[in-house]
Design a protein around this motif. Structure first.
Motif, PDB file in Angstrom:
ATOM      1  N   TRP A  25       2.390   3.084  -7.454  1.00 64.02           N
ATOM      2  CA  TRP A  25       2.599   2.358  -6.209  1.00 64.02           C
ATOM      3  C   TRP A  25       4.078   2.099  -6.028  1.00 64.02           C
ATOM      4  O   TRP A  25       4.763   1.673  -6.960  1.00 64.02           O
ATOM      5  CB  TRP A  25       1.851   1.021  -6.235  1.00 64.02           C
ATOM      6  CG  TRP A  25       0.369   1.180  -6.292  1.00 64.02           C
ATOM      7  CD1 TRP A  25      -0.415   1.154  -7.409  1.00 64.02           C
ATOM      8  CD2 TRP A  25      -0.506   1.421  -5.190  1.00 64.02           C
ATOM      9  NE1 TRP A  25      -1.731   1.356  -7.073  1.00 64.02           N
ATOM     10  CE2 TRP A  25      -1.823   1.526  -5.717  1.00 64.02           C
ATOM     11  CE3 TRP A  25      -0.321   1.565  -3.817  1.00 64.02           C
ATOM     12  CZ2 TRP A  25      -2.929   1.762  -4.901  1.00 64.02           C
ATOM     13  CZ3 TRP A  25      -1.437   1.799  -3.024  1.00 64.02           C
ATOM     14  CH2 TRP A  25      -2.723   1.898  -3.560  1.00 64.02           C
ATOM     15  N   ILE A  26       4.575   2.359  -4.833  1.00 65.20           N
ATOM     16  CA  ILE A  26       5.950   1.946  -4.511  1.00 65.20           C
ATOM     17  C   ILE A  26       5.861   0.482  -4.088  1.00 65.20           C
ATOM     18  O   ILE A  26       5.198   0.163  -3.095  1.00 65.20           O
ATOM     19  CB  ILE A  26       6.538   2.801  -3.374  1.00 65.20           C
ATOM     20  CG1 ILE A  26       6.581   4.276  -3.790  1.00 65.20           C
ATOM     21  CG2 ILE A  26       7.949   2.314  -3.015  1.00 65.20           C
ATOM     22  CD1 ILE A  26       6.996   5.220  -2.679  1.00 65.20           C
ATOM     23  N   ASN A  42       0.813  -1.227   0.000  1.00 66.54           N
ATOM     24  CA  ASN A  42       0.000   0.000   0.000  1.00 66.54           C
ATOM     25  C   ASN A  42       0.842   1.269   0.000  1.00 66.54           C
ATOM     26  O   ASN A  42       0.535   2.226   0.700  1.00 66.54           O
ATOM     27  CB  ASN A  42      -0.946   0.010   1.210  1.00 66.54           C
ATOM     28  CG  ASN A  42      -1.828  -1.217   1.246  1.00 66.54           C
ATOM     29  OD1 ASN A  42      -2.295  -1.673   0.204  1.00 66.54           O
ATOM     30  ND2 ASN A  42      -2.015  -1.778   2.432  1.00 66.54           N
ATOM     31  N   GLY A  43       1.919   1.258  -0.775  1.00 67.95           N
ATOM     32  CA  GLY A  43       2.810   2.423  -0.839  1.00 67.95           C
ATOM     33  C   GLY A  43       2.440   3.368  -1.968  1.00 67.95           C
ATOM     34  O   GLY A  43       3.188   3.528  -2.931  1.00 67.95           O
ATOM     35  N   ALA A  44       1.263   3.977  -1.855  1.00 69.70           N
ATOM     36  CA  ALA A  44       0.825   4.903  -2.910  1.00 69.70           C
ATOM     37  C   ALA A  44       1.717   6.141  -2.926  1.00 69.70           C
ATOM     38  O   ALA A  44       2.199   6.575  -1.879  1.00 69.70           O
ATOM     39  CB  ALA A  44      -0.629   5.307  -2.677  1.00 69.70           C
ATOM     40  N   CYS A  45       1.946   6.671  -4.107  1.00 70.80           N
ATOM     41  CA  CYS A  45       2.704   7.934  -4.173  1.00 70.80           C
ATOM     42  C   CYS A  45       2.228   8.765  -5.350  1.00 70.80           C
ATOM     43  O   CYS A  45       1.579   8.261  -6.262  1.00 70.80           O
ATOM     44  CB  CYS A  45       4.209   7.667  -4.277  1.00 70.80           C
ATOM     45  SG  CYS A  45       4.733   6.931  -5.802  1.00 70.80           S
ATOM     46  N   TYR A  60       3.747  10.623  -0.519  1.00 72.93           N
ATOM     47  CA  TYR A  60       3.684   9.167  -0.467  1.00 72.93           C
ATOM     48  C   TYR A  60       3.117   8.731   0.879  1.00 72.93           C
ATOM     49  O   TYR A  60       3.060   9.535   1.823  1.00 72.93           O
ATOM     50  CB  TYR A  60       5.072   8.545  -0.695  1.00 72.93           C
ATOM     51  CG  TYR A  60       6.103   8.929   0.336  1.00 72.93           C
ATOM     52  CD1 TYR A  60       6.775  10.139   0.268  1.00 72.93           C
ATOM     53  CD2 TYR A  60       6.412   8.066   1.400  1.00 72.93           C
ATOM     54  CE1 TYR A  60       7.726  10.485   1.214  1.00 72.93           C
ATOM     55  CE2 TYR A  60       7.370   8.404   2.342  1.00 72.93           C
ATOM     56  CZ  TYR A  60       8.021   9.620   2.245  1.00 72.93           C
ATOM     57  OH  TYR A  60       8.964   9.962   3.186  1.00 72.93           O
ATOM     58  N   SER A  61       2.690   7.479   0.968  1.00 71.81           N
ATOM     59  CA  SER A  61       2.132   6.948   2.219  1.00 71.81           C
ATOM     60  C   SER A  61       3.269   6.743   3.204  1.00 71.81           C
ATOM     61  O   SER A  61       3.959   5.720   3.152  1.00 71.81           O
ATOM     62  CB  SER A  61       1.454   5.601   1.999  1.00 71.81           C
ATOM     63  OG  SER A  61       0.807   5.564   0.784  1.00 71.81           O
ATOM     64  N   PHE A  87      11.586   3.911   6.095  1.00 70.59           N
ATOM     65  CA  PHE A  87      12.494   5.006   6.483  1.00 70.59           C
ATOM     66  C   PHE A  87      12.173   6.226   5.618  1.00 70.59           C
ATOM     67  O   PHE A  87      11.573   6.079   4.548  1.00 70.59           O
ATOM     68  CB  PHE A  87      13.968   4.592   6.310  1.00 70.59           C
ATOM     69  CG  PHE A  87      14.270   3.974   4.967  1.00 70.59           C
ATOM     70  CD1 PHE A  87      14.444   4.759   3.840  1.00 70.59           C
ATOM     71  CD2 PHE A  87      14.372   2.600   4.839  1.00 70.59           C
ATOM     72  CE1 PHE A  87      14.713   4.196   2.602  1.00 70.59           C
ATOM     73  CE2 PHE A  87      14.636   2.014   3.607  1.00 70.59           C
ATOM     74  CZ  PHE A  87      14.805   2.824   2.490  1.00 70.59           C
ATOM     75  N   PRO A  88      12.536   7.418   6.061  1.00 75.72           N
ATOM     76  CA  PRO A  88      12.246   8.597   5.245  1.00 75.72           C
ATOM     77  C   PRO A  88      12.966   8.487   3.903  1.00 75.72           C
ATOM     78  O   PRO A  88      14.088   7.978   3.847  1.00 75.72           O
ATOM     79  CB  PRO A  88      12.826   9.761   6.069  1.00 75.72           C
ATOM     80  CG  PRO A  88      13.043   9.215   7.422  1.00 75.72           C
ATOM     81  CD  PRO A  88      13.230   7.747   7.309  1.00 75.72           C
ATOM     82  N   LEU A  89      12.340   8.935   2.840  1.00 71.12           N
ATOM     83  CA  LEU A  89      12.988   8.843   1.530  1.00 71.12           C
ATOM     84  C   LEU A  89      14.280   9.654   1.555  1.00 71.12           C
ATOM     85  O   LEU A  89      14.278  10.808   1.988  1.00 71.12           O
ATOM     86  CB  LEU A  89      12.066   9.389   0.435  1.00 71.12           C
ATOM     87  CG  LEU A  89      10.762   8.636   0.198  1.00 71.12           C
ATOM     88  CD1 LEU A  89      10.055   9.180  -1.037  1.00 71.12           C
ATOM     89  CD2 LEU A  89      10.989   7.146   0.054  1.00 71.12           C
TER      90      LEU A  89
END
Ligand code: SF4
Length: 169
Positions: free
Chosen positions: A102-103, A85-88, A136-137, A143-145
């Protein structure tokens, strides 16, 4: 049937004209211009490491002109995490064009995106387009991008591997 990645492939660019090198010729004919491209080890390497394989990695997984297979253990630089569920939301840098994706996995070196539309419809040109991650979610990512801009390095249908790059000045 030719490999759909040949335009962006440094191996193909370099070795397709080496007609005097019999082994390279055979590899190009059987993989890049033949039916074995779905088994190409370069594509697997791109997927595993989120960056383009070294130019001298042949599609059969051997270093050009050697009997050495590429060592996957020692080349893995960053641990990768599968994401749920890594929407961006992304913006094509230098344009007003935005799109969602999606990531699907991430490392400190890059991420893999699954797009909702074909990259061609976005006029998204691998290796030339830079993408800014607008949002992003946060809860889905471990971790932070490290950077907010990514560069596509390979693409397979709707899935695209990108590496983090510095924001251009
Ligand atoms: S080396 Fe692999 S990715 Fe590159 S063109 Fe040939 S089959 Fe495609």
């Amino acid at each position: 049937m030719s490999c759909e990645h040949s335009n962006d492939c440094s191996y193909y660019r370099t070795y397709r004209y080496r007609s005097s090198d019999r082994q390279s010729r055979l590899l190009v004919e059987s993989y890049c211009e033949g039916t074995l491209h779905t088994l190409c080890r370069r594509l697997k390497s791109n997927t595993d490491f989120c960056r383009e394989a070294p130019e001298d990695l042949a599609p059969n997984g051997y270093r050009v002109g050697t009997h050495k297979k590429m060592k996957t253990d020692s080349t893995r630089k960053f641990e990768r995490y599968k994401i749920k569920n890594g929407a961006c939301m992304l913006q094509m840098l230098g344009t007003k064009k935005t799109f969602s994706a999606w990531i699907v996995d991430i490392s400190e070196g890059g991420l893999r995106l699954e797009l909702n539309v074909q990259p061609k419809e976005l006029d998204l040109c691998s290796e030339k387009s830079l993408l800014k991650i607008l949002g992003y979610s946060v809860g889905a990512i471990p971790f932070p991008l490290p950077k907010e801009v990514v560069k596509p390095v390979w693409q397979n249908d709707l899935v695209m591997g990108c590496s983090f790059v510095s924001t251009p000045v």
